[in-house]
Design a protein around this motif. Structure first.
Motif, PDB file in Angstrom:
ATOM      1  N   GLY A 115       0.808  -1.219   0.000  1.00 23.66           N
ATOM      2  CA  GLY A 115       0.000   0.000   0.000  1.00 23.66           C
ATOM      3  C   GLY A 115       0.836   1.262   0.000  1.00 23.66           C
ATOM      4  O   GLY A 115       2.064   1.233  -0.164  1.00 23.66           O
ATOM      5  N   PRO A 116       0.168   2.377   0.180  1.00 20.52           N
ATOM      6  CA  PRO A 116       0.870   3.665   0.218  1.00 20.52           C
ATOM      7  C   PRO A 116       1.918   3.700   1.325  1.00 20.52           C
ATOM      8  O   PRO A 116       1.896   2.908   2.256  1.00 20.52           O
ATOM      9  N   MET A 117       2.822   4.620   1.223  1.00 24.48           N
ATOM     10  CA  MET A 117       3.933   4.724   2.177  1.00 24.48           C
ATOM     11  C   MET A 117       3.439   4.830   3.612  1.00 24.48           C
ATOM     12  O   MET A 117       4.041   4.258   4.519  1.00 24.48           O
ATOM     13  N   VAL A 118       2.354   5.530   3.843  1.00 22.60           N
ATOM     14  CA  VAL A 118       1.830   5.705   5.199  1.00 22.60           C
ATOM     15  C   VAL A 118       1.434   4.353   5.787  1.00 22.60           C
ATOM     16  O   VAL A 118       1.738   4.049   6.944  1.00 22.60           O
ATOM     17  N   VAL A 119       0.787   3.531   4.988  1.00 17.13           N
ATOM     18  CA  VAL A 119       0.371   2.218   5.462  1.00 17.13           C
ATOM     19  C   VAL A 119       1.592   1.354   5.742  1.00 17.13           C
ATOM     20  O   VAL A 119       1.662   0.672   6.764  1.00 17.13           O
ATOM     21  N   ARG A 120       2.582   1.382   4.848  1.00 21.34           N
ATOM     22  CA  ARG A 120       3.799   0.594   5.059  1.00 21.34           C
ATOM     23  C   ARG A 120       4.532   1.060   6.310  1.00 21.34           C
ATOM     24  O   ARG A 120       5.030   0.253   7.087  1.00 21.34           O
ATOM     25  N   ALA A 121       4.605   2.361   6.523  1.00 21.09           N
ATOM     26  CA  ALA A 121       5.287   2.889   7.704  1.00 21.09           C
ATOM     27  C   ALA A 121       4.552   2.461   8.973  1.00 21.09           C
ATOM     28  O   ALA A 121       5.177   2.069   9.959  1.00 21.09           O
ATOM     29  N   ALA A 122       3.233   2.511   8.945  1.00 24.76           N
ATOM     30  CA  ALA A 122       2.451   2.102  10.120  1.00 24.76           C
ATOM     31  C   ALA A 122       2.632   0.614  10.385  1.00 24.76           C
ATOM     32  O   ALA A 122       2.775   0.193  11.538  1.00 24.76           O
ATOM     33  N   ALA A 123       2.648  -0.171   9.332  1.00 20.14           N
ATOM     34  CA  ALA A 123       2.838  -1.613   9.497  1.00 20.14           C
ATOM     35  C   ALA A 123       4.228  -1.908  10.050  1.00 20.14           C
ATOM     36  O   ALA A 123       4.389  -2.734  10.945  1.00 20.14           O
ATOM     37  N   ALA A 124       5.232  -1.229   9.547  1.00 23.36           N
ATOM     38  CA  ALA A 124       6.598  -1.435  10.033  1.00 23.36           C
ATOM     39  C   ALA A 124       6.713  -1.021  11.503  1.00 23.36           C
ATOM     40  O   ALA A 124       7.347  -1.704  12.306  1.00 23.36           O
ATOM     41  N   PHE A 125       6.077   0.075  11.852  1.00 26.48           N
ATOM     42  CA  PHE A 125       6.066   0.528  13.246  1.00 26.48           C
ATOM     43  C   PHE A 125       5.436  -0.532  14.143  1.00 26.48           C
ATOM     44  O   PHE A 125       5.968  -0.872  15.197  1.00 26.48           O
ATOM     45  N   ALA A 126       4.301  -1.079  13.719  1.00 25.95           N
ATOM     46  CA  ALA A 126       3.609  -2.098  14.512  1.00 25.95           C
ATOM     47  C   ALA A 126       4.477  -3.336  14.681  1.00 25.95           C
ATOM     48  O   ALA A 126       4.587  -3.887  15.779  1.00 25.95           O
ATOM     49  N   VAL A 127       5.115  -3.782  13.611  1.00 31.69           N
ATOM     50  CA  VAL A 127       5.963  -4.974  13.678  1.00 31.69           C
ATOM     51  C   VAL A 127       7.133  -4.747  14.636  1.00 31.69           C
ATOM     52  O   VAL A 127       7.435  -5.582  15.472  1.00 31.69           O
ATOM     53  N   ARG A 128       7.776  -3.603  14.528  1.00 37.91           N
ATOM     54  CA  ARG A 128       8.908  -3.295  15.423  1.00 37.91           C
ATOM     55  C   ARG A 128       8.484  -3.298  16.883  1.00 37.91           C
ATOM     56  O   ARG A 128       9.171  -3.837  17.732  1.00 37.91           O
ATOM     57  N   HIS A 129       7.339  -2.724  17.182  1.00 34.86           N
ATOM     58  CA  HIS A 129       6.926  -2.597  18.568  1.00 34.86           C
ATOM     59  C   HIS A 129       6.285  -3.870  19.111  1.00 34.86           C
ATOM     60  O   HIS A 129       6.324  -4.117  20.308  1.00 34.86           O
ATOM     61  N   LEU A 130       5.732  -4.685  18.254  1.00 27.83           N
ATOM     62  CA  LEU A 130       5.173  -5.955  18.711  1.00 27.83           C
ATOM     63  C   LEU A 130       6.281  -6.904  19.140  1.00 27.83           C
ATOM     64  O   LEU A 130       6.130  -7.678  20.080  1.00 27.83           O
ATOM     65  N   HIS A 131       7.401  -6.851  18.464  1.00 27.52           N
ATOM     66  CA  HIS A 131       8.485  -7.786  18.730  1.00 27.52           C
ATOM     67  C   HIS A 131       9.558  -7.222  19.654  1.00 27.52           C
ATOM     68  O   HIS A 131      10.490  -7.918  19.994  1.00 27.52           O
ATOM     69  N   SER A 132       9.407  -5.977  20.084  1.00 25.52           N
ATOM     70  CA  SER A 132      10.424  -5.386  20.957  1.00 25.52           C
ATOM     71  C   SER A 132      10.150  -5.661  22.419  1.00 25.52           C
ATOM     72  O   SER A 132      10.985  -5.440  23.258  1.00 25.52           O
ATOM     73  N   GLY A 133       8.929  -6.119  22.764  1.00 22.09           N
ATOM     74  CA  GLY A 133       8.550  -6.332  24.160  1.00 22.09           C
ATOM     75  C   GLY A 133       9.023  -7.622  24.657  1.00 22.09           C
ATOM     76  O   GLY A 133       9.303  -8.010  25.683  1.00 22.09           O
TER      77      GLY A 133
END
Length: 91
Positions: free
Chosen positions: A73-91
């Protein structure tokens, strides 16, 4: 508050307001603390209170196809998805 008011309040939370189990448990715990530790009174009658029913909703899980769609999808969607992945796996 008397027995009837406390029981009515907790039952109202479960039946009328349809609060979650954790919300009703928090209200119950607060009342138990107040009566047992502050007022030094026993609330043995609390077994009669109508308890909230646990939710039977399953969590929403994205299919592999929907995840791929988000990444394309658009860059905003990719950035949001990347943010979610990083924070889901950082805990």
């Amino acid at each position: 508050m008397r027995t009837r008011e406390i029981s009515g309040f907790l039952t109202h939370l479960a039946v009328e307001d349809q609060v979650s189990v954790s919300t009703q448990n928090q209200a119950l715990s607060a009342l138990l603390f107040l009566y047992r530790n502050v007022l030094m009174l026993n609330l043995s009658w609390l077994n009669e209170v109508v308890r909230a029913v646990p939710s039977r909703h399953l969590p929403v899980v994205l299919t592999r196809q929907k995840v791929r769609h988000c990444w394309r999808g658009p860059m905003v969607v990719r950035a949001a998805a990347a943010f979610a992945v990083r924070h889901l796996h950082s805990g």
